[in-house]
Design an enzyme around this catalytic site. Structure first.
Site, PDB file in Angstrom:
ATOM      1  N   TYR A  72      85.310  61.349  60.965  1.00 51.93           N
ATOM      2  CA  TYR A  72      84.415  60.342  60.368  1.00 51.93           C
ATOM      3  C   TYR A  72      84.992  59.786  59.073  1.00 51.93           C
ATOM      4  O   TYR A  72      84.833  58.602  58.763  1.00 51.93           O
ATOM      5  CB  TYR A  72      83.014  60.931  60.166  1.00 51.93           C
ATOM      6  N   ASP A 109      78.819  50.687  61.747  1.00 51.95           N
ATOM      7  CA  ASP A 109      79.828  50.196  60.804  1.00 51.95           C
ATOM      8  C   ASP A 109      79.272  49.310  59.691  1.00 51.95           C
ATOM      9  O   ASP A 109      80.000  48.943  58.765  1.00 51.95           O
ATOM     10  CB  ASP A 109      80.945  49.447  61.574  1.00 51.95           C
ATOM     11  N   HIS A 124      71.708  54.031  65.657  1.00 51.81           N
ATOM     12  CA  HIS A 124      72.532  55.240  65.622  1.00 51.81           C
ATOM     13  C   HIS A 124      72.999  55.593  64.218  1.00 51.81           C
ATOM     14  O   HIS A 124      73.957  56.349  64.066  1.00 51.81           O
ATOM     15  CB  HIS A 124      73.760  55.045  66.543  1.00 51.81           C
ATOM     16  N   CYS A 155      71.481  73.118  48.941  1.00 48.87           N
ATOM     17  CA  CYS A 155      71.320  74.332  49.784  1.00 48.87           C
ATOM     18  C   CYS A 155      72.639  74.881  50.282  1.00 48.87           C
ATOM     19  O   CYS A 155      72.666  75.838  51.058  1.00 48.87           O
ATOM     20  CB  CYS A 155      70.421  74.005  50.980  1.00 48.87           C
ATOM     21  N   ASN A 218      79.959  39.751  77.330  1.00 47.31           N
ATOM     22  CA  ASN A 218      80.893  40.873  77.466  1.00 47.31           C
ATOM     23  C   ASN A 218      82.074  40.375  78.291  1.00 47.31           C
ATOM     24  O   ASN A 218      81.871  39.718  79.311  1.00 47.31           O
ATOM     25  CB  ASN A 218      80.181  42.043  78.180  1.00 47.31           C
ATOM     26  N   PRO A 219      83.325  40.721  77.882  1.00 51.88           N
ATOM     27  CA  PRO A 219      84.461  40.290  78.717  1.00 51.88           C
ATOM     28  C   PRO A 219      84.432  40.964  80.095  1.00 51.88           C
ATOM     29  O   PRO A 219      85.041  40.490  81.039  1.00 51.88           O
ATOM     30  CB  PRO A 219      85.687  40.739  77.929  1.00 51.88           C
TER      31      PRO A 219
HETATM   32  C1  BV8 Z   1      69.172  60.968  73.216  1.00 49.00           C
HETATM   33  C2  BV8 Z   1      76.838  57.213  66.674  1.00 49.00           C
HETATM   34  C3  BV8 Z   1      67.432  62.451  73.754  1.00 49.00           C
HETATM   35  C4  BV8 Z   1      77.931  58.232  66.565  1.00 49.00           C
HETATM   36  C5  BV8 Z   1      76.453  56.898  69.068  1.00 49.00           C
HETATM   37  C6  BV8 Z   1      73.492  64.118  79.443  1.00 49.00           C
HETATM   38  C7  BV8 Z   1      73.630  65.050  78.421  1.00 49.00           C
HETATM   39  C8  BV8 Z   1      73.258  64.779  77.106  1.00 49.00           C
HETATM   40  C9  BV8 Z   1      72.736  63.522  76.809  1.00 49.00           C
HETATM   41  C10 BV8 Z   1      72.618  62.624  77.834  1.00 49.00           C
HETATM   42  C11 BV8 Z   1      72.966  62.895  79.139  1.00 49.00           C
HETATM   43  N1  BV8 Z   1      72.705  61.792  79.881  1.00 49.00           N
HETATM   44  C12 BV8 Z   1      72.199  60.831  79.095  1.00 49.00           C
HETATM   45  C13 BV8 Z   1      72.136  61.328  77.862  1.00 49.00           C
HETATM   46  C14 BV8 Z   1      71.671  60.661  76.734  1.00 49.00           C
HETATM   47  C15 BV8 Z   1      72.894  60.204  75.896  1.00 49.00           C
HETATM   48  C16 BV8 Z   1      73.679  59.156  76.654  1.00 49.00           C
HETATM   49  O1  BV8 Z   1      73.250  58.048  76.747  1.00 49.00           O
HETATM   50  N2  BV8 Z   1      74.827  59.524  77.217  1.00 49.00           N
HETATM   51  C17 BV8 Z   1      75.567  58.550  78.005  1.00 49.00           C
HETATM   52  C18 BV8 Z   1      77.002  58.528  77.578  1.00 49.00           C
HETATM   53  C19 BV8 Z   1      75.374  58.923  79.475  1.00 49.00           C
HETATM   54  N3  BV8 Z   1      72.266  59.634  74.755  1.00 49.00           N
HETATM   55  C20 BV8 Z   1      72.014  60.400  73.710  1.00 49.00           C
HETATM   56  O2  BV8 Z   1      72.381  61.555  73.595  1.00 49.00           O
HETATM   57  C21 BV8 Z   1      71.158  59.755  72.644  1.00 49.00           C
HETATM   58  N4  BV8 Z   1      70.095  60.632  72.303  1.00 49.00           N
HETATM   59  O3  BV8 Z   1      69.131  60.491  74.326  1.00 49.00           O
HETATM   60  O4  BV8 Z   1      68.288  61.918  72.785  1.00 49.00           O
HETATM   61  C22 BV8 Z   1      68.235  63.481  74.522  1.00 49.00           C
HETATM   62  C23 BV8 Z   1      68.654  64.594  73.861  1.00 49.00           C
HETATM   63  C24 BV8 Z   1      69.347  65.588  74.602  1.00 49.00           C
HETATM   64  C25 BV8 Z   1      69.630  65.408  75.966  1.00 49.00           C
HETATM   65  C26 BV8 Z   1      69.229  64.232  76.599  1.00 49.00           C
HETATM   66  C27 BV8 Z   1      68.520  63.262  75.881  1.00 49.00           C
HETATM   67  C28 BV8 Z   1      71.997  59.472  71.411  1.00 49.00           C
HETATM   68  C29 BV8 Z   1      72.988  58.380  71.721  1.00 49.00           C
HETATM   69  C30 BV8 Z   1      73.653  57.947  70.408  1.00 49.00           C
HETATM   70  C31 BV8 Z   1      75.069  58.472  70.357  1.00 49.00           C
HETATM   71  N5  BV8 Z   1      75.728  57.974  69.141  1.00 49.00           N
HETATM   72  N6  BV8 Z   1      76.980  56.448  67.925  1.00 49.00           N
HETATM   73  C32 BV8 Z   1      79.275  57.605  66.314  1.00 49.00           C
HETATM   74  O5  BV8 Z   1      79.405  56.372  66.379  1.00 49.00           O
HETATM   75  O6  BV8 Z   1      80.203  58.380  66.046  1.00 49.00           O
HETATM   76  S1  BV8 Z   1      76.680  55.986  70.454  1.00 49.00           S
HETATM   77  C33 BV8 Z   1      78.268  55.420  70.407  1.00 49.00           C
HETATM   78  O7  BV8 Z   1      78.513  55.021  71.702  1.00 49.00           O
HETATM   79  C34 BV8 Z   1      78.525  54.206  69.528  1.00 49.00           C
HETATM   80  O8  BV8 Z   1      77.408  53.878  68.745  1.00 49.00           O
HETATM   81  C35 BV8 Z   1      78.761  53.077  70.470  1.00 49.00           C
HETATM   82  O9  BV8 Z   1      77.987  51.954  70.164  1.00 49.00           O
HETATM   83  C36 BV8 Z   1      78.295  53.675  71.743  1.00 49.00           C
HETATM   84  C37 BV8 Z   1      79.156  53.263  72.904  1.00 49.00           C
HETATM   85  O10 BV8 Z   1      78.465  52.356  73.466  1.00 49.00           O
HETATM   86  P1  BV8 Z   1      78.871  50.813  73.227  1.00 49.00           P
HETATM   87  O11 BV8 Z   1      78.406  50.370  71.903  1.00 49.00           O
HETATM   88  O12 BV8 Z   1      78.398  50.097  74.414  1.00 49.00           O
HETATM   89  O13 BV8 Z   1      80.426  50.783  73.136  1.00 49.00           O
HETATM   90  P2  BV8 Z   1      81.417  51.030  74.317  1.00 49.00           P
HETATM   91  O14 BV8 Z   1      82.693  51.398  73.693  1.00 49.00           O
HETATM   92  O15 BV8 Z   1      80.769  51.916  75.312  1.00 49.00           O
HETATM   93  O16 BV8 Z   1      81.553  49.590  75.025  1.00 49.00           O
HETATM   94  C38 BV8 Z   1      82.060  48.504  74.313  1.00 49.00           C
HETATM   95  C39 BV8 Z   1      81.759  47.279  75.147  1.00 49.00           C
HETATM   96  O17 BV8 Z   1      82.215  46.139  74.437  1.00 49.00           O
HETATM   97  C40 BV8 Z   1      82.468  47.271  76.486  1.00 49.00           C
HETATM   98  O18 BV8 Z   1      81.556  46.917  77.508  1.00 49.00           O
HETATM   99  C41 BV8 Z   1      83.531  46.178  76.328  1.00 49.00           C
HETATM  100  O19 BV8 Z   1      83.764  45.464  77.536  1.00 49.00           O
HETATM  101  C42 BV8 Z   1      82.879  45.275  75.329  1.00 49.00           C
HETATM  102  N7  BV8 Z   1      83.800  44.496  74.502  1.00 49.00           N
HETATM  103  C43 BV8 Z   1      85.060  44.792  74.123  1.00 49.00           C
HETATM  104  N8  BV8 Z   1      85.536  43.798  73.336  1.00 49.00           N
HETATM  105  C44 BV8 Z   1      84.551  42.866  73.218  1.00 49.00           C
HETATM  106  C45 BV8 Z   1      83.436  43.303  73.955  1.00 49.00           C
HETATM  107  N9  BV8 Z   1      82.293  42.599  74.036  1.00 49.00           N
HETATM  108  C46 BV8 Z   1      82.238  41.422  73.384  1.00 49.00           C
HETATM  109  N10 BV8 Z   1      83.265  40.926  72.648  1.00 49.00           N
HETATM  110  C47 BV8 Z   1      84.429  41.615  72.551  1.00 49.00           C
HETATM  111  N11 BV8 Z   1      85.449  41.122  71.829  1.00 49.00           N
END
Ligand code: BV8
Length: 249
Positions: A72, A109, A124, A155, A218-219
């Protein structure tokens, strides 16, 4: 194809022009053109061997607090060096013309705020904020010492980034505000998100369920693409200025 010479569909233009209460749901993709790697980008350099999904968890922090703290710290330094891009500025400009526009971001960010957006809901958290892992509020300053994770002066627990890790609940107030904004919206934009991370990925479906149109930028295709009224293949930094240009004052 560059967005400025993109002919926008008449129905899309009408939709954008009449929308007064817009919600822009953003993901890592809107910051990609600022040079902030998305979660799906391969990690660079010494972090290449680590999976962000592993580091951004309470288990990852418990297992190796120093590795997570340093990841981080590297990302915090990275974000401090970049600037908002045309996509962030376009949303701020859109909000100047439609004061009801709310940004609901998954990003940590702070680039929307730096671009001038003032109605930003951070689902988030924010990587520039740090808090005590045992629950004491955000700390304004802390001593960075190589090889050590700073500790809470109240603490002595470790300090941690003020972000939501996988497996952690989102801040209830932020999620409730986001849901309220979507419930009141007459247009939802889903920008730069893979639409995979819950519960953020469910927000556009709240709108669709109420008959409110969703426009995706989204691309690449995502699980939302087939359900969106319009799914525009392109970069946020190119498409958003074109969309703002057509809504007029
Ligand atoms: C929750 C902060 C209740 C940290 C982030 C199984 C086990 C455990 C949990 C789960 C599970 N199944 C589901 C879950 C829930 C889990 C989840 O969703 N998992 C997914 C992966 C299946 N969610 C959670 O845990 C959430 N809490 O549900 O609590 C719970 C509790 C316990 C168990 C179950 C439920 C918490 C989620 C928050 C996580 N923290 N960020 C950090 O940043 O370090 S999320 C993190 O991922 C980032 O914030 C980021 O935003 C996100 C990724 O998602 P995107 O933003 O979509 O980014 P990504 O890279 O994926 O995609 C980028 C996109 O941009 C692409 O589509 C690409 O094509 C596009 N792109 C690229 N260039 C461009 C563009 N678009 C436009 N213009 C461009 N130029």
């Amino acid at each position: 194809m560059m967005a400025e010479n993109r002919v926008l569909d008449d129905e899309l233009v009408a939709l954008l022009r009449q929308a007064q209460r817009v919600v822009a749901l953003t993901g890592a993709g809107i910051s990609a053109e600022s040079g902030v790697p998305t979660f799906r980008d391969a990690q660079q350099g010494l972090w290449a061997e680590y999976d962000p999904m592993e580091l951004a968890t309470p288990e990852g922090f418990a297992r190796n607090p120093l590795r997570v703290w340093e990841w981080y710290a590297m990302r915090r330094a990275q974000v401090a060096k970049v600037q908002p891009n045309a996509g962030h500025y376009a949303l701020a400009q859109w909000a100047a013309r439609r004061p009801g526009l709310t940004v609901v971001t998954q990003n940590v960010d702070g680039l929307h705020q730096r671009a001038g957006s003032d109605r930003v809901i951070e689902l988030h958290g924010n990587i520039t904020r740090v808090r005590c892992a045992a629950g004491h509020g955000p700390v304004a300053e802390w001593q960075e010492k190589a090889g050590e994770v700073p500790r809470c002066c109240q603490c002595d627990a470790y300090l941690r980034p003020d972000v939501v890790w996988f497996g952690e609940l989102l801040p209830a107030a932020a999620l409730a505000s986001a849901e309220q904004a979507v419930a009141a919206a007459d247009l939802v934009l889903s920008i730069g998100t893979s639409s995979l991370v819950q519960p953020a990925a469910s927000l556009p479906y709240l709108a669709l369920g109420a008959g409110v149109p969703v426009v995706e930028i989204n691309p690449e295709q995502t699980p939302l693409s087939a359900d969106a009224r319009f799914s525009l293949r392109g970069k946020a930094g190119e498409l958003l200025p074109a969309l703002v240009a057509c809504i007029g004052d």
